[in-house]
Design a protein around this motif. Structure first.
Motif: not given
Length: 265
Positions: A84-91
């Motif tokens: 989820t943290a990677e999704k945060v950065k990607a968004a």
């Protein structure tokens, strides 16, 4: 307790310079009791209502520069905090605290959306989150208050795969974020005189109460300040409050409703 779907609000806590003062205030206003502080986890102290965990308070971390602004932080459920943290950065979001393990309780991260809204992620272990919700003294609802609705809508929708619905109202821009068919979070545009420029985008947490007016009176007696309300709505009678250390929150009596539910589009 079954694990919560990703994006579902799962926990809340706040940092206070005067933890004992915060405990006294929320005991008066919400009827909380408190457990022993966990010294191995920065004196993190859980709050309880009817013996069930509903929130937590914690002092500032040693060595923290300046006096931090007290604020309630909402944590969203994650099946895997790293992912989820990677999704945060990607968004387009920012990680304020990288994913970390908290003993056997679970794993957490802190993040900020592109509009400045701060929130947490929680992957439950021994601590799965709220043990009581929607009852007096416990978490009831939350809303993203943002100055950039486009950025926040796109961000939260991407990270948590929310569905969205907009309330039909020409006077305000309000959306609901859904997990499946279940609304889990509101989103309000910050505009007008109610939101002076110095107030950043944030998440407003609502705690359930038996009587909104009495909760406001208790908060004012204990040194808090009413910001808005009490006001009737189809969702309940509610008010916004700032506690003596500057942490904003709201209280709502969901049994006392006035008016018809708004139409959605």
């Amino acid at each position: 307790m079954a694990s919560r779907t990703e994006g579902t609000p799962v926990w809340t806590d706040a940092m206070f310079t005067d933890v004992e003062g915060a405990k006294a205030f929320y005991a008066d206003v919400l009827g909380w009791t408190f457990g022993e502080s966990a010294s191995e986890f920065g004196n993190y102290t859980q709050a309880y209502k009817n013996g069930k965990a509903v929130a937590a308070v914690v002092p500032p971390m040693p060595g923290q520069d300046g006096e931090p602004q007290s604020a309630w932080c909402l944590y969203f459920a994650s099946p895997d905090v790293e992912t989820t943290a990677e999704k945060v950065k990607a968004a387009g979001g920012t990680l304020l605290m990288e994913p970390m393990q908290v003993g056997d309780f679970g794993s957490m991260a802190l993040a900020r959306d592109p509009a400045g809204v701060v929130f947490g992620l929680w992957q439950g272990g021994a601590h799965e989150g709220f043990e009581l919700e929607g009852e007096p003294g416990s978490y009831a609802w939350a809303e993203v208050f943002t100055r950039d609705t486009g950025a926040s809508d796109a961000f939260f929708g991407t990270v948590f795969d929310y569905g969205t619905k907009k309330i039909k109202d020409e006077h305000m821009d309000y959306r609901l974020f859904d997990v499946g068919a279940e609304p889990v979070l509101g989103r309000m545009e910050m505009s007008g005189e109610d939101f002076p420029p110095e107030i950043p985008s944030y998440i407003q947490i609502y705690f359930a109460v038996d009587n909104c007016d009495k909760a406001v009176e208790a908060a004012e007696r204990a040194g808090g300040r009413k910001v808005f309300g009490p006001m009737d709505s189809p969702f309940g009678r509610f008010a916004a409050i700032v506690d003596p250390q500057g942490a904003a929150f709201a209280v709502i009596d969901s049994k006392t409703t006035v008016g018809d539910m708004p139409e959605m589009e």
